[in-house]
Write an enzyme that holds these catalytic residues in place. Structure first.
Site, PDB file in Angstrom:
ATOM      1  N   GLU A 196     -12.143  -1.801   0.834  1.00  0.00           N
ATOM      2  CA  GLU A 196     -13.555  -2.311  -0.113  1.00  0.00           C
ATOM      3  C   GLU A 196     -15.044  -1.864   1.042  1.00  0.00           C
ATOM      4  OE1 GLU A 196     -13.096  -6.593  -0.595  1.00  0.00           O
ATOM      5  OE2 GLU A 196     -11.513  -6.042  -2.140  1.00  0.00           O
ATOM      6  N   GLU A 315      -5.345  -4.272  -4.704  1.00  0.00           N
ATOM      7  CA  GLU A 315      -5.368  -5.584  -4.677  1.00  0.00           C
ATOM      8  C   GLU A 315      -5.586  -5.968  -6.155  1.00  0.00           C
ATOM      9  OE1 GLU A 315      -8.302  -7.492  -2.137  1.00  0.00           O
ATOM     10  OE2 GLU A 315      -7.548  -6.259  -0.605  1.00  0.00           O
TER      11      GLU A 315
END
Length: 581
Positions: A196, A315
């Protein structure tokens, strides 16, 4: 997934055909009443029990990783492996994951607490050895494994705009050491550059530049480190692992510039934000939320998969935990069924984010077996759902017939059951297209003595997949009472079998009250939370602190029966008072 009601027109021929099939299936025992589903065929095993190597074709290799699971809040925890509440990882954990049908694991690793923050940025050899031990346990089970640089993204990498050279040097040194330590691992080990990625005080153009620098440097370091790293699958994220088209295009440009077929694109998905955390009225898995999913996955497919570039959904889940109750259970189940289906038809490998809210790592049991059964079924097929999983009936007085809309998801209705007993067509229910109506007679019987809450649970069974559970609940209008508090306000609440859906808060001038100023519908759990056992609805410290002193705020509580209650709260200095209307 269409919840829109359609005209009610009797269709006795279809109902009779379904009833006949129901009897035949029940007689032959072919109607699945349980929730056990076979895992997908395992591409990682070869005859004799040995482990198959990773295919040379990157698309086939990433496909062989489906389904995947995250060892979350563990080696990525700060400062140590057990700091965020999980036990030390053992080989038995991976044995369990393997037995449950998963084919790969993502092992997030935060390195910052185990390395020098100044040159030469040396990683603690004890920690490196621990990471390798955990990786090797997973590999020994035949699982594919992905490791990365995880929370370092927001701990120090995000400051690249103000400390560019030092951060790039630290990033490079980190990957030089990881690449050297793992260069001889089999090709079933994948490496992901950064989790991220995010950059403070940067324009979009600068973010593109910084991430391209990091991804390119990571690629060069690993490829030049020798051993198996010469053709190891390397995983590159988009900005924030977001599926917005401009970020996908930036990642595609970077990947093209590297001229390397052994690259994997990665994004994450936690659903449409208002639904994911239950804010701004996002209480249902509605058309807007579904479109966010389908559009996003199509963009990922068209940008990468359609061009032969594999995609790893590193994810997925919801931003609120599945056992928190913040998102209504039935709406949550619809999402998990749909996200896995969309990934499957778009050729995307999925990795469930599990910070131990799914698998209890002490007992090695799923905390919510029904949810996991649905997820497992979605690896290979669809499951039908419905417009609701709750049928509310009054505590007293006559009970009327109720109609719900079936979401068949391409399947066909195979009957309505209570435990091992089928309900009787016409007497207990009727079916008109996708509209299922439970009769007054059936609901009165199912409500029993009408104790508040769930009186009985039905299964809507479809031709495949996990049955949809339908709860018959007795309820009356909830009742709120006056209250006084300081940092929080616990409102005495007689829920009377009802369930809280959301809360809106406004001042007399029409402006929004609460910590979230852009919507009157405040975030479930963050601003308010029900406790059905204690009989309270708590306004949190975040909500109370946000109130204007001396300005009464009007709250409207919305319940799943459709009931609404109005309540007034006023903060005066260090005291907050609540008054029921």
């Amino acid at each position: 997934m269409n919840d829109a009601p359609q005209s009610a027109r009797p269709n006795r021929r279809r109902l009779g055909r379904a009833a006949t099939l129901l009897v035949a299936l029940a007689t032959t025992g072919s109607l699945a009443s349980g929730t056990a589903f076979a895992a997908p065929a395992d591409p990682n095993r070869v005859p004799g029990g040995s482990t198959a190597p990773a295919p040379q074709d990157p698309m086939k290799a990433v496909a062989a990783m489906q389904p995947s699971w995250n060892l979350g809040n563990t080696l990525d925890a700060i400062p140590d492996e057990t700091s965020w509440g999980n036990p030390l990882t053992t080989k038995a954990l991976f044995d369990t994951i393997r037995a449950e049908g998963f084919r790969s694991v993502r092992i997030p690793v935060t390195w910052s607490g185990h390395a020098s923050a100044t040159a030469p940025y040396t990683i603690d050899p004890t920690f490196m050895a621990r990471v390798k031990q955990v990786v090797d346990w997973a590999l020994a089970d035949g699982l594919y494994v992905e490791i990365n640089v995880h929370h370092d993204s927001w701990q120090w990498i995000k400051y690249m705009s103000t400390d560019h050279d030092n951060i790039l040097a630290r990033f490079d040194a980190t990957w030089q050491q990881i690449a050297a330590a793992f260069k001889d691992e089999p090709r079933k080990l994948l490496m992901e550059s950064i989790n991220e990625p995010q950059f403070d005080n940067a324009t979009d153009a600068q973010k593109t530049q910084y991430l391209r620098e990091l991804n390119t440097s990571f690629h060069d370091i690993v490829r030049n480190s020798g051993g198996q790293n010469k053709d190891r699958l390397l995983v590159l994220p988009s900005e924030e692992t977001n599926n917005a088209q401009h970020w996908l295009d930036d990642l595609s440009t970077t990947m093209s510039s590297l001229h390397d077929r052994n690259l994997v694109a990665t994004v994450h998905y936690y659903s449409y934000y208002p639904f994911s955390v239950n804010i701004a009225g996002g209480t249902t898995y509605d058309a807007t939320t579904q479109k966010d999913l389908t559009d996003g996955f199509k963009r990922v497919h068209d940008t990468f998969v359609a061009k032969g570039i594999p995609v790893y959904l590193g994810e997925y889940g919801l931003l609120s935990e599945p056992n928190s109750g913040y998102v209504e259970r039935g709406e949550m189940l619809k999402y998990y069924e749909h996200v896995n289906y969309e990934a499957r038809i778009n050729g995307i490998t999925t990795a469930l984010w599990d910070d131990a809210n799914y698998l209890n790592r002490t007992t090695m049991q799923w905390r919510d077996s029904d949810l996991m059964a649905l997820i497992k079924a979605s690896w290979t097929t669809r499951s039908g759902t419905a417009s609701t999983d709750n049928l509310f009936v009054p505590k007293s007085g006559p009970i009327s017939a109720q109609t719900i809309t079936l979401n068949t998801n391409g399947l066909f209705f195979a009957g309505l059951w209570q435990g091992n007993t089928p309900l009787i067509p016409f007497l207990d229910y009727t079916l008109d297209g996708d509209r299922l109506t439970l009769t007054s007679r059936a609901l009165t019987r199912l409500a029993g003595n009408r104790a508040y809450g769930v009186n009985s649970t039905l299964q809507v069974r479809y031709s495949r997949g996990v049955p949809w559970q339908l709860h018959v609940r007795s309820a009356d209008q909830p009742v709120l009472a006056d209250a006084t508090g300081t940092t929080t306000l616990a409102i005495p609440t007689q829920f009377h079998g009802d369930l809280l859906a959301t809360m809106e808060a406004t001042y007399a001038d029409g402006t929004n009250a609460g910590p979230t100023s852009w919507t009157p519908f405040q975030q479930f759990g963050y601003a308010f939370a029900p406790d059905y056992t204690a009989g309270t609805t708590t306004l949190t410290a975040d909500f109370v602190n946000s109130l204007k002193d001396g300005a009464p705020a009007k709250l409207i509580f919305h319940y799943w029966t459709g009931a609404t209650l109005t309540y007034q709260v006023t903060k005066s200095g260090t005291t907050v008072t609540g008054t029921a209307s």
